[in-house]
Design an enzyme around this catalytic site. Structure first.
Site, mmCIF file in Angstrom:
data_model
loop_
_atom_site.group_PDB
_atom_site.id
_atom_site.type_symbol
_atom_site.label_atom_id
_atom_site.label_comp_id
_atom_site.label_asym_id
_atom_site.label_seq_id
_atom_site.Cartn_x
_atom_site.Cartn_y
_atom_site.Cartn_z
ATOM 1 N N ASP A 119 13.235 92.806 -76.574
ATOM 2 C CA ASP A 119 12.897 93.793 -75.559
ATOM 3 C C ASP A 119 11.791 94.235 -75.368
ATOM 4 O O ASP A 119 11.113 94.877 -76.132
ATOM 5 C CB ASP A 119 14.028 94.983 -75.878
ATOM 6 N N ASP A 321 8.686 92.435 -67.324
ATOM 7 C CA ASP A 321 9.581 92.508 -68.057
ATOM 8 C C ASP A 321 10.212 91.154 -68.393
ATOM 9 O O ASP A 321 10.789 90.616 -67.585
ATOM 10 C CB ASP A 321 10.668 93.692 -67.659
#
Length: 443
Positions: A119, A321
């Site tokens: 992440d 991201d």
């Protein structure tokens, strides 16, 4: 003349996409990277997509990713708005949580193998630990610190304990770490030896989670944060940088994560595009970029450069991201971009809503080639000229071709489809992000 792009994989059919006004893409081989001998601070990790190996069609995989990305965007938007409306002077940073890729590692001495969610939108490294009062099911045994000779609890005076949002001092440094979907992990901070392939890295600070609750965590045995804060894996390395290279969404090949020293890029080839990483003091974990313009076809969209700047309250801005599938743009810009695509595609718009994507076109019957307008993202100091397969998705069975983007009313996100077959280098020391096009399955 326009350059021809064969998109038989990403577009899910034997359909060629022609990008108008596109100059040939630069291909970079393994020589584009400075490869050093593996040391304790440089290592390679293979990444597996969370839907890999499941009995899903290619379109089902893309739709599942879109749904997860929409939930991730919604969680971030809610958490940002909550932080803004709070009357508290000190606002806790938002952590994205979950993700699209699993990384394989081992913890402890002797090492025990686990998979964890990668992440880039959060910092904390954590795994489930015994004794576990509330744990989700995982495919591997829960980590037992009593069986590791290198496990050591962190003291309350350690700098990593101080970096936690709300640490408490009980049986060592205790933590509660919450994510944007209100899921959380709670336990004690410790240091341990982490092994990535054949490379062992000692004294990595991580959370030993004894109470863990949240949708999506069960994809792995925990989470490895790669954000910009001091708790993340990359920040704990001697050379705080990493790069990933994501294979196309529908391919079976695994993607690659390079950490520390071996993540360096050889700039002598001239194929590197580098832009500054922008620091948002109210949301310090995220990798913000300065998006100053977008070109569709031969036309630059009419919006102010400040459109994608974050505001004084920490809202807005654009982040890159790995855990979001498609790109989400501020609504007013997305609307203008959609109109440009509609005008230049010269195909009927599909209004069925069957794909989950906001803009789709009906393919001509028996077609083998479709022309799409060129798309360039103009970042500060770097023009990212995307190949067609990185922003359009097609399905011959459904007879549709769609734009792999959506609208946002808050934060904007550069998603992972737009990053596929690119080495993306995050250099925390230099505060830069670099792109170089390559064939990721060849790394």
């Amino acid at each position: 003349m326009a350059s021809l792009y064969s998109l038989c994989c990403v577009l899910f059919l034997a359909l060629a996409i022609v990008a108008l006004y596109v100059s040939p893409a630069v291909s970079t081989s393994r020589r584009g990277f400075e490869r050093r001998n593996e040391v304790e601070d440089g290592f390679r990790v293979m990444l597996k997509h969370v839907d890999s190996g499941k009995n899903l069609t290619k379109w089902e995989r893309i739709q599942r990713g879109i749904k997860r990305g929409q939930r991730r965007l919604q969680r971030l938007s809610v958490m940002f708005s909550t932080a803004i409306s709070s009357s508290s002077v000190v606002k806790a940073p938002v952590a994205a949580g979950n993700g699209e890729f699993l990384m394989y590692l081992s913890i402890g001495t002797p090492p025990k193998s686990y998979s964890a969610v990668m992440d880039t939108g959060s910092d904390l490294i954590w795994t489930q630990c015994k004794p576990c009062s509330q744990c989700f099911k995982q495919s591997t045994p829960i980590f037992d610190p009593k069986l590791s000779s290198t496990f050591s609890k962190l003291s309350c005076s350690s700098h990593l304990c101080a970096a936690l949002p709300e640490p408490t001092c009980g049986d060592g440094c205790e933590y509660v770490y919450s994510y944007g979907d209100y899921s959380s992990t709670q336990g004690v901070m410790a240091t341990e030896t982490f092994t990535f392939g054949k490379v062992s890295v000692p004294n990595i600070g991580f959370g030993c989670g004894e109470e863990n609750d949240g949708e999506g965590f069960s994809q792995g045995a925990g989470l490895v944060g790669l954000g910009r804060g001091p708790l993340s894996l990359v920040s704990q390395l001697k050379e705080p940088k990493f790069s990933y290279c994501l294979t196309p969404f529908d391919e079976t090949q695994k993607s690659t994560l390079l950490m520390g020293s071996i993540a360096s890029v050889n700039r002598t080839l001239g194929a590197i595009k580098t832009t500054p990483l922008i620091h948002n003091p109210l949301q310090p974990s995220f990798y913000y970029l300065s998006l100053q313009g977008i070109t569709v076809g031969g036309t630059r969209l009419p919006f102010k450069e400040s459109t994608f700047a974050f505001q004084d309250d920490g809202s807005g801005g654009l982040i890159i991201d790995s855990g979001t599938t498609i790109t989400y743009l501020e609504e007013s810009v997305f609307n203008v971009l959609s109109k440009r695509f509609i005008k230049q595609m010269k195909l009927p718009v599909d209004n069925s809503g069957s794909t989950g994507l906001e803009l789709c076109f009906i393919l001509p019957s028996n077609t083998s080639e479709v022309k799409v307008p060129k798309l360039i993202f103009h970042f500060d100091g770097a023009d990212l000229d995307l190949p067609g397969e990185n922003y359009v998705i097609a399905d011959s069975n459904m007879g549709l071709i769609c734009l792999a983007m959506g609208r946002s009313n808050g934060i904007s996100i550069l998603g992972n489809i737009q990053q596929q077959n690119m080495l993306v280098l995050h250099d925390l020391k230099k505060k830069t992000l670099s792109f170089v096009q390559t064939q990721c399955h060849k790394l």
